[in-house]
Design a protein around this motif. Structure first.
Motif, PDB file in Angstrom:
ATOM      1  N   THR A  87     -13.143  23.737 -27.546  1.00 43.67           N
ATOM      2  CA  THR A  87     -13.846  24.317 -28.681  1.00 43.67           C
ATOM      3  C   THR A  87     -15.230  24.742 -28.211  1.00 43.67           C
ATOM      4  O   THR A  87     -15.889  24.023 -27.461  1.00 43.67           O
ATOM      5  CB  THR A  87     -13.951  23.346 -29.866  1.00 43.67           C
ATOM      6  N   ALA A  88     -15.637  25.920 -28.649  1.00 41.26           N
ATOM      7  CA  ALA A  88     -16.943  26.419 -28.231  1.00 41.26           C
ATOM      8  C   ALA A  88     -18.043  25.769 -29.044  1.00 41.26           C
ATOM      9  O   ALA A  88     -19.166  25.647 -28.585  1.00 41.26           O
ATOM     10  CB  ALA A  88     -16.996  27.932 -28.400  1.00 41.26           C
ATOM     11  N   SER A  89     -17.714  25.334 -30.258  1.00 39.64           N
ATOM     12  CA  SER A  89     -18.807  25.058 -31.180  1.00 39.64           C
ATOM     13  C   SER A  89     -18.622  23.860 -32.093  1.00 39.64           C
ATOM     14  O   SER A  89     -19.516  23.566 -32.870  1.00 39.64           O
ATOM     15  CB  SER A  89     -19.029  26.291 -32.056  1.00 39.64           C
ATOM     16  N   ALA A  90     -17.470  23.169 -32.061  1.00 41.16           N
ATOM     17  CA  ALA A  90     -17.311  22.015 -32.950  1.00 41.16           C
ATOM     18  C   ALA A  90     -18.049  20.837 -32.340  1.00 41.16           C
ATOM     19  O   ALA A  90     -17.712  20.383 -31.258  1.00 41.16           O
ATOM     20  CB  ALA A  90     -15.843  21.683 -33.156  1.00 41.16           C
ATOM     21  N   THR A  91     -19.061  20.343 -33.045  1.00 40.01           N
ATOM     22  CA  THR A  91     -19.990  19.416 -32.409  1.00 40.01           C
ATOM     23  C   THR A  91     -19.775  17.943 -32.756  1.00 40.01           C
ATOM     24  O   THR A  91     -20.409  17.089 -32.160  1.00 40.01           O
ATOM     25  CB  THR A  91     -21.431  19.780 -32.813  1.00 40.01           C
ATOM     26  N   ALA A  92     -18.915  17.636 -33.738  1.00 37.83           N
ATOM     27  CA  ALA A  92     -18.753  16.235 -34.135  1.00 37.83           C
ATOM     28  C   ALA A  92     -18.158  15.425 -32.986  1.00 37.83           C
ATOM     29  O   ALA A  92     -17.248  15.881 -32.290  1.00 37.83           O
ATOM     30  CB  ALA A  92     -17.865  16.129 -35.362  1.00 37.83           C
ATOM     31  N   ALA A  93     -18.679  14.209 -32.801  1.00 38.92           N
ATOM     32  CA  ALA A  93     -18.261  13.392 -31.667  1.00 38.92           C
ATOM     33  C   ALA A  93     -16.754  13.140 -31.656  1.00 38.92           C
ATOM     34  O   ALA A  93     -16.124  13.143 -30.604  1.00 38.92           O
ATOM     35  CB  ALA A  93     -19.025  12.073 -31.683  1.00 38.92           C
ATOM     36  N   GLU A  94     -16.149  12.955 -32.852  1.00 41.47           N
ATOM     37  CA  GLU A  94     -14.720  12.596 -32.905  1.00 41.47           C
ATOM     38  C   GLU A  94     -13.806  13.644 -32.294  1.00 41.47           C
ATOM     39  O   GLU A  94     -12.701  13.326 -31.876  1.00 41.47           O
ATOM     40  CB  GLU A  94     -14.228  12.399 -34.350  1.00 41.47           C
ATOM     41  N   VAL A  95     -14.255  14.894 -32.277  1.00 41.62           N
ATOM     42  CA  VAL A  95     -13.349  15.975 -31.877  1.00 41.62           C
ATOM     43  C   VAL A  95     -12.708  15.708 -30.519  1.00 41.62           C
ATOM     44  O   VAL A  95     -11.485  15.708 -30.375  1.00 41.62           O
ATOM     45  CB  VAL A  95     -14.083  17.338 -31.878  1.00 41.62           C
ATOM     46  N   THR A  96     -13.537  15.427 -29.503  1.00 42.83           N
ATOM     47  CA  THR A  96     -12.944  15.251 -28.174  1.00 42.83           C
ATOM     48  C   THR A  96     -12.343  13.854 -28.010  1.00 42.83           C
ATOM     49  O   THR A  96     -11.565  13.623 -27.099  1.00 42.83           O
ATOM     50  CB  THR A  96     -13.981  15.458 -27.056  1.00 42.83           C
ATOM     51  N   LEU A  97     -12.715  12.936 -28.894  1.00 49.89           N
ATOM     52  CA  LEU A  97     -12.152  11.581 -28.798  1.00 49.89           C
ATOM     53  C   LEU A  97     -10.713  11.546 -29.303  1.00 49.89           C
ATOM     54  O   LEU A  97     -10.015  10.557 -29.124  1.00 49.89           O
ATOM     55  CB  LEU A  97     -13.009  10.595 -29.601  1.00 49.89           C
ATOM     56  N   THR A  98     -10.262  12.652 -29.943  1.00 55.33           N
ATOM     57  CA  THR A  98      -8.901  12.677 -30.474  1.00 55.33           C
ATOM     58  C   THR A  98      -7.868  12.534 -29.371  1.00 55.33           C
ATOM     59  O   THR A  98      -6.838  11.896 -29.558  1.00 55.33           O
ATOM     60  CB  THR A  98      -8.655  13.995 -31.238  1.00 55.33           C
ATOM     61  N   GLY A  99      -8.124  13.144 -28.231  1.00 57.16           N
ATOM     62  CA  GLY A  99      -7.145  13.047 -27.159  1.00 57.16           C
ATOM     63  C   GLY A  99      -7.669  13.664 -25.886  1.00 57.16           C
ATOM     64  O   GLY A  99      -8.660  14.402 -25.898  1.00 57.16           O
ATOM     65  N   PRO A 100      -7.006  13.377 -24.751  1.00 56.43           N
ATOM     66  CA  PRO A 100      -7.513  13.831 -23.453  1.00 56.43           C
ATOM     67  C   PRO A 100      -7.367  15.333 -23.220  1.00 56.43           C
ATOM     68  O   PRO A 100      -7.810  15.836 -22.192  1.00 56.43           O
ATOM     69  CB  PRO A 100      -6.661  13.035 -22.454  1.00 56.43           C
ATOM     70  N   ASN A 101      -6.752  16.060 -24.169  1.00 54.25           N
ATOM     71  CA  ASN A 101      -6.570  17.500 -23.975  1.00 54.25           C
ATOM     72  C   ASN A 101      -7.662  18.328 -24.641  1.00 54.25           C
ATOM     73  O   ASN A 101      -7.646  19.548 -24.578  1.00 54.25           O
ATOM     74  CB  ASN A 101      -5.204  17.940 -24.508  1.00 54.25           C
ATOM     75  N   ILE A 102      -8.614  17.668 -25.321  1.00 54.07           N
ATOM     76  CA  ILE A 102      -9.638  18.407 -26.071  1.00 54.07           C
ATOM     77  C   ILE A 102     -10.983  18.377 -25.337  1.00 54.07           C
ATOM     78  O   ILE A 102     -11.526  17.306 -25.071  1.00 54.07           O
ATOM     79  CB  ILE A 102      -9.858  17.802 -27.476  1.00 54.07           C
ATOM     80  N   PHE A 103     -11.497  19.554 -25.057  1.00 54.41           N
ATOM     81  CA  PHE A 103     -12.799  19.680 -24.399  1.00 54.41           C
ATOM     82  C   PHE A 103     -13.741  20.438 -25.320  1.00 54.41           C
ATOM     83  O   PHE A 103     -13.308  21.051 -26.286  1.00 54.41           O
ATOM     84  CB  PHE A 103     -12.649  20.449 -23.079  1.00 54.41           C
TER      85      PHE A 103
END
Lengths: 294, 385
Positions: free
Chosen positions: B132-148
């Motif tokens: 994601t270029a712009s989603a800043t909430a901490a949880e976003v990348t904590l969802t799984g190892p495929n999210i940067f």
């Protein structure tokens, strides 16, 4: 104490914009029993018209206001002719009119998004802004202009409805459209005129809105329209002084809720008022109690 | 009669729809060997569209640049995107379409936090690499190892600006005003307040507003009564224009501070004198001497007839990161791309960066101030931990 008075002034300035929008709702409802949900979006149209004249064409303020009022009046009449007239003539159920109004609202929002893009347009310093000392308070000139303009307009509108020929026609159509027709009043023209005046008022509201909140987006009208609708219902929909009082009360309710530190429930307070009014006094503060015609 | 025709029509349509499903569910046509399909999700209409359109523009520019330079290993990128209208359900539907019908190998998106979280959760079963270029909430990348992600997180910016207010602005009392319905705004505000207390500053007012509010005078009047040294406004630029004008009107004298949402606050016909002296942290500076940044700005302006904002810049970087990772992986296999992404070291428009263990970018922040209707680069700031 000074802070509290300042909060009251804040509320009145916000409320007078609600009041101007509510006037438009009330007028149209009074004549046609139609809740014109596109009315909030006419404000948006007026704001963009002001923007185009003032910034893109570089005209002076008075010309921009005049152009915005004329343009909105025309848009209002066109909407009435194209979207509502057939439904009104055929005595279509109110729900059809309501749905049409919501459709018109969406059409306007999306149309203006296509034309002007969705990013907010800025128009700083539309109205002269300087602090005016009033006793211990400092009130912004914009706030005073907003409050004064809406009071003047309400008075003019009241005179128009009560003292002029066309006003008489409006009242007659509102009372009994069929009988008015028999008396030789063209209900068609009267309704078109009502839409023109209501939409022209929205343009004035738009200029004041832009003066107070210099940011224009295609979606600015929706929440404003809803709150003004609550104001109209609170004051008694169909009543001109009622719309004014309703608008000011809603503005005060918002401002004082925020001042008390409960910003998170501001909208809940406003719409809670709507529910309370509908439950306790559905005709609103100044509304007439008219028996539903069957 | 009419009804029957309608029913027949519906039946034909539905048949068509079903057969459509089975077709793309089967072999699919994504296997063409000379293109690499990358998907995009962005709100192109609706409230968040000003961000979504910028992101989509940034991605398209990056894709054109990459393709013009020969693509990834000689394969052209085929960018397929859907408008999710700022809605989480629409975003998940669009995601499913991208993965099942279009069979993309990677996705750049979403733009705002809520739909991005929904897509991130949905993507866990497919393990599709997403940035994601712009989603800043901490949880976003904590969802799984495929999210940067390509941008800073909310807590990072809040802590950074609290340190800056204390260390560089010498503030001892601070106030905040934020949009409580917005995860970005409230996330940064929360981190700022916590860090401020930790650094020994007094938080004299914590005011909130609701999404879509245009009148902030009540809250600002309260803040003025407390007379803080610094007023922290972790809000987006469109709200900021209104808030700063009203702060001036109400008579707030505090130094205004903010986060990267301030970027692109300056615009035609906005009287920015009310923001003079305000500072915010950003991810890049338009005054950068980097030739690529200047090229990007001028090309973007030419192409879209509007100044690029930070969303566009981050989207451009995000696209390049994903393309570089696919190139490094030498494969379009999901896990290979994810591994390459995690190991990525990249020099973008927003600076030199690597990913940390939570797949957030590690890069220094730029402090920018607003003076005389222009952004002034102040310094590169890394707070002492």
């Amino acid at each position: 104490m000074v802070e509290f008075l300042t909060q009251i002034i804040n509320g009145l300035s916000q409320g007078s914009i609600f009041a101007l929008v509510a006037l438009g709702y009330s007028m149209v409802y009074g004549i046609t029993q139609l809740i014109n949900f596109a009315h909030g979006d006419i404000i948006m149209v007026g704001a963009y018209a002001t923007y185009v004249m003032l910034i893109l064409a570089g005209t002076p303020l008075w010309a921009a206001i005049l152009a915005a009022v004329l343009f909105c009046a025309i848009v209002g009449v066109v909407i009435e002719q194209v979207a509502y007239q057939r439904l009104l003539n055929k005595n279509a159920p109110r729900i059809s009119l309501l749905i049409t109004a919501i459709g018109v609202s969406m059409l306007l929002q999306n149309l203006f998004q296509i034309i002007f893009k969705s990013d907010a347009k800025s128009v700083s310093n539309v109205l002269p802004s300087f602090p005016i000392p009033v006793g211990p308070l400092e009130i912004s000139s914009v706030t005073l202009i907003t409050i004064a303009t809406s009071v003047v307009i309400m008075v003019l509108l009241q005179l128009l409805v009560k003292k002029t020929r066309i006003g008489k026609a409006m009242r007659a159509t509102s009372e009994d459209a069929g009988a008015a027709k028999l008396m030789g009043i063209s209900s068609r023209n009267t309704i078109a005129f009502t839409f023109a005046v209501g939409s022209g008022l929205a343009a004035v509201g738009a200029v004041l809105y832009v003066g107070a909140y210099p940011s224009i987006t295609p979606y600015m009208g929706s929440l404003l329209g809803l709150k003004a609708f609550v104001a109209a219902v609170l004051g008694g929909i169909g009543s001109i002084p009622g719309a004014m009082i309703g608008g000011l009360l809603i503005g005060l309710a918002e401002s004082l809720t925020k001042a008390a530190g409960w910003s998170q429930i501001t909208d809940a307070v406003v719409f809670g008022i709507l529910i309370l009014v509908l439950l306790l006094k559905p005709t609103g503060l100044l509304g007439r109690n008219v028996k539903e015609k069957v | 009669m009419k009804k029957r025709i309608l029913a027949a029509l519906m039946a034909v349509l539905m048949l068509g729809a079903f057969s459509g499903c089975s077709e793309s569910g089967g072999s699919g046509d994504a296997g063409s060997s000379d293109t690499i399909r990358i998907g995009g999700l962005a709100p192109l209409t609706g409230d968040a569209s000003s961000y979504g359109v910028a992101v989509n523009n940034g991605i398209q520019m990056a894709v054109e640049d990459i393709n013009a330079a020969g693509g990834i290993d000689g394969k052209q990128i085929d960018y397929i995107y859907y408008d999710e209208k700022g809605d989480a359900t629409e975003a998940v539907n669009a995601y499913n379409k991208l993965v099942q019908n279009d069979q993309v190998v990677a996705i750049i998106g979403d733009v705002t936090t809520k739909p991005t979280l929904a897509v991130a959760q949905q993507s866990q079963q497919d393990n599709i690499p997403i940035i994601t270029a712009s989603a800043t909430a901490a949880e976003v990348t904590l969802t799984g190892p495929n999210i940067f992600r390509a941008c800073f997180t909310d807590p990072f910016q809040g802590q950074l600006m609290a340190s800056y207010a204390s260390e560089k602005l010498g503030a001892s009392t601070v106030a905040v005003l934020y949009d409580m319905a917005d995860d970005y705004s409230s996330g940064i505000a929360k981190a700022f307040v916590e860090k401020a207390a930790e650094l020994g500053m007094t938080v004299v007012a914590e005011e909130k507003y609701q999404d879509g509010d245009v009148d902030f005078k009540s809250q600002l009047t309260n803040i003025k009564g407390q007379n803080p040294d610094v007023l922290f406004l972790p809000v987006y630029y469109e709200d900021l224009r209104l808030i700063s004008a009203q702060a001036n009107e109400v008579g707030v004298t505090a130094t205004l501070c903010g986060a990267d949402g301030w970027d692109s606050v300056l615009t035609d016909n906005f009287d920015s004198s009310v923001l003079n002296g305000g500072v915010f942290c950003s991810q890049y500076s338009t005054e950068s001497t980097d030739e690529r940044v200047q090229n990007f700005i001028s090309t973007y302006k030419e192409k879209y007839e509007i100044d690029p904002n930070m969303f566009a810049v981050l989207a451009y970087d995000a696209t390049y990161m994903m393309a570089t990772a696919i190139d490094n992986a030498d494969s379009t296999d999901s896990q290979a791309i994810i591994d390459a992404m995690a190991a990525l070291e990249y020099d973008g428009l927003t600076g030199h960066m690597t990913f940390d263990a939570d797949r957030n970018p590690q890069k220094s922040a730029v402090i920018v101030s607003i003076q005389d209707n222009a952004y002034k680069f102040v310094e590169n700031y890394n707070p002492e931990q």
